[in-house]
Scaffold this active site. Structure first.
Site, PDB file in Angstrom:
ATOM      1  N   ASP A 216     -48.597   9.221   9.581  1.00  0.00           N
ATOM      2  CA  ASP A 216     -47.781  10.408   9.353  1.00  0.00           C
ATOM      3  C   ASP A 216     -46.395   9.872   8.957  1.00  0.00           C
ATOM      4  O   ASP A 216     -46.088   8.719   9.217  1.00  0.00           O
ATOM      5  CB  ASP A 216     -47.732  11.187  10.681  1.00  0.00           C
ATOM      6  CG  ASP A 216     -46.575  12.152  10.771  1.00  0.00           C
ATOM      7  OD1 ASP A 216     -46.540  13.076   9.943  1.00  0.00           O
ATOM      8  OD2 ASP A 216     -45.711  11.987  11.669  1.00  0.00           O
TER       9      ASP A 216
ATOM     10  N   ASP B   9     -47.132  11.649  15.492  1.00  0.00           N
ATOM     11  CA  ASP B   9     -46.282  12.028  16.618  1.00  0.00           C
ATOM     12  C   ASP B   9     -46.259  13.527  16.915  1.00  0.00           C
ATOM     13  O   ASP B   9     -45.898  13.938  18.010  1.00  0.00           O
ATOM     14  CB  ASP B   9     -44.832  11.611  16.346  1.00  0.00           C
ATOM     15  CG  ASP B   9     -44.200  12.479  15.273  1.00  0.00           C
ATOM     16  OD1 ASP B   9     -44.837  12.682  14.228  1.00  0.00           O
ATOM     17  OD2 ASP B   9     -43.083  12.989  15.483  1.00  0.00           O
TER      18      ASP B   9
ATOM     19  N   ASP C  14     -50.312  16.703  14.344  1.00  0.00           N
ATOM     20  CA  ASP C  14     -51.061  15.463  14.162  1.00  0.00           C
ATOM     21  C   ASP C  14     -52.233  15.356  15.135  1.00  0.00           C
ATOM     22  O   ASP C  14     -53.119  14.521  14.944  1.00  0.00           O
ATOM     23  CB  ASP C  14     -50.138  14.245  14.348  1.00  0.00           C
ATOM     24  CG  ASP C  14     -49.059  14.172  13.287  1.00  0.00           C
ATOM     25  OD1 ASP C  14     -49.334  14.588  12.142  1.00  0.00           O
ATOM     26  OD2 ASP C  14     -47.949  13.711  13.593  1.00  0.00           O
TER      27      ASP C  14
HETATM   28  P1  ADP Z   1     -44.468  15.725   7.943  1.00  0.00           P
HETATM   29  O1  ADP Z   1     -45.793  15.821   7.266  1.00  0.00           O
HETATM   30  O2  ADP Z   1     -43.496  14.912   7.137  1.00  0.00           O
HETATM   31  O3  ADP Z   1     -44.574  15.240   9.375  1.00  0.00           O
HETATM   32  P2  ADP Z   1     -44.300  18.644   8.468  1.00  0.00           P
HETATM   33  O4  ADP Z   1     -45.763  18.852   8.236  1.00  0.00           O
HETATM   34  O5  ADP Z   1     -43.762  18.945   9.815  1.00  0.00           O
HETATM   35  O6  ADP Z   1     -43.807  17.193   7.982  1.00  0.00           O
HETATM   36  O7  ADP Z   1     -43.504  19.557   7.425  1.00  0.00           O
HETATM   37  C1  ADP Z   1     -43.741  19.418   6.060  1.00  0.00           C
HETATM   38  C2  ADP Z   1     -42.671  20.104   5.276  1.00  0.00           C
HETATM   39  O8  ADP Z   1     -42.628  21.500   5.594  1.00  0.00           O
HETATM   40  C3  ADP Z   1     -41.269  19.599   5.552  1.00  0.00           C
HETATM   41  O9  ADP Z   1     -40.964  18.457   4.778  1.00  0.00           O
HETATM   42  C4  ADP Z   1     -40.438  20.817   5.170  1.00  0.00           C
HETATM   43  O10 ADP Z   1     -40.281  20.855   3.771  1.00  0.00           O
HETATM   44  C5  ADP Z   1     -41.306  21.985   5.572  1.00  0.00           C
HETATM   45  N1  ADP Z   1     -40.985  22.520   6.913  1.00  0.00           N
HETATM   46  C6  ADP Z   1     -41.767  22.485   8.010  1.00  0.00           C
HETATM   47  N2  ADP Z   1     -41.187  23.103   9.059  1.00  0.00           N
HETATM   48  C7  ADP Z   1     -39.973  23.533   8.622  1.00  0.00           C
HETATM   49  C8  ADP Z   1     -38.880  24.241   9.232  1.00  0.00           C
HETATM   50  N3  ADP Z   1     -38.895  24.646  10.499  1.00  0.00           N
HETATM   51  N4  ADP Z   1     -37.806  24.508   8.449  1.00  0.00           N
HETATM   52  C9  ADP Z   1     -37.753  24.120   7.168  1.00  0.00           C
HETATM   53  N5  ADP Z   1     -38.739  23.455   6.545  1.00  0.00           N
HETATM   54  C10 ADP Z   1     -39.843  23.163   7.241  1.00  0.00           C
HETATM   55 MG    MG Z   2     -44.509  13.678  12.250  1.00  0.00          MG
END
Ligand code: ADP
Ligand code: MG
Length: 285
Positions: free
Chosen positions: A38, A229, A233
């Site tokens: 991730d 994390d 996930d």
């Molecule tokens: P990653 O895969 O990098 O761990 P997430 O799945 O948590 O990230 O989120 C993916 C994308 O969704 C982020 O990069 C962001 O663009 C958007 N996103 C998710 N949650 C939020 C939030 N609370 N506010 C703004 N954008 C969000």
């Molecule tokens: Mg993460």
């Protein structure tokens, strides 16, 4: 009976700050050939900062204000960065009907207006206008009543040992490293390149990540480890041959679903644990 060497291996890992939940996971770790990561909170610190504000139709302060209010209840690290960029208290704003969409963002009613704060996927899904931008960093778009209000750029930094962690795994003979992220292509590409990861996939929803991992499992080279994390996930950690979670800043759901926990969130410990696992298996087999 379980050979004593397994206890020595689990003890050694524990002294290195790696919790191995059972001897079978030591065996599985010795046999992995692919490591999937991730991004946010795993390879990066997961602590965002607002680095640029690009309002379109309202003053900068108003844009930050809207975003901070919509993100009032979110536990996502992006939400925390938006709230601290606008520390103003609940100054008469009514925030209702809050809905967070995993991997996309949040929408809510602020003083009776529908406000969406999130990535391009969220805007598309809600039929809100947004304008493309070429900035690097994670882009948070803001729309109110379907009208584009501008975007806020937030940035995270890679963990100090992230590049060394990837390098150590390749040096140990891991054939494939890959990053899965919900973030945009520009940011994903930049980080994958900086860290020397073999492949990356971006703009994934939580369910897409499970699907990608299952595809890698079907390729059946050696075993596949997944390192993550977040709450989102947990299903991927459960599906992998070896699920590895971050123990310090990681979510309870991820720690619960994992087979191995890195107590100090240091990705370099994956190769340390694998070295211990291989040594143990050489003695046991
Ligand atoms: P990653 O895969 O990098 O761990 P997430 O799945 O948590 O990230 O989120 C993916 C994308 O969704 C982020 O990069 C962001 O663009 C958007 N996103 C998710 N949650 C939020 C939030 N609370 N506010 C703004 N954008 C969000
Ligand atoms: Mg993460």
């Amino acid at each position: 009976s379980i050979p004593l060497s397994f206890f020595a291996g689990i003890g050694g890992a524990s002294r290195a700050g790696v919790l191995v939940k059972g001897s079978n996971f030591l065996e599985a770790l010795a046999d992995i050939d692919t490591v999937v990561f991730d991004k946010t909170g795993t390879l990066t610190k997961g602590v965002f900062e607002v680095t640029a504000v690009h309002p379109e139709t309202i003053p900068e302060k108003e844009l930050l204000h809207l975003a901070a209010h919509v993100e009032r209840f979110s536990t996502h690290p992006i939400a925390a960065s938006l709230r601290s960029a606008y520390p103003g208290e609940a100054d008469g704003c009514t925030v209702e009907d809050v809905e967070e969409i995993a991997g996309q963002g949040v929408h809510a009613r602020v003083n009776g207006h529908t406000v969406c704060v999130g990535n391009a996927k969220l805007m598309d899904g809600l039929g809100a206008a947004w304008h493309p931008c070429e900035k690097t960093g994670t882009i948070v778009h803001v729309a109110m009543d379907g009208v584009y209000m501008g975007h806020i750029v937030v940035s995270d930094v890679v963990k100090p040992h992230a590049a060394a962690a990837i390098e150590a795994l390749h040096a140990q003979g891991i054939h494939h490293t890959q990053m899965l992220t919900g973030d945009n292509r520009a940011t994903a590409q930049e980080i994958a390149q900086e860290l020397g990861i073999d492949a990356y996939e971006c703009e994934l929803l939580p369910a897409d990540k499970v699907e990608r991992l299952e595809a890698l499992l079907k390729e059946q080279r050696g075993g596949v480890a997944f390192v993550g994390d977040g709450i989102n996930d947990a299903p991927v950690l459960a599906r992998a041959d070896v699920g590895i979670a971050m123990g310090a800043m990681g979510s309870d759901a991820a720690i619960e679903a994992a087979d191995i926990v890195l107590m100090d969130d240091d990705p370099l410990k994956i190769s340390v644990a694998r070295r211990i696992a291989r040594k143990t298996m050489r003695i046991v087999r």
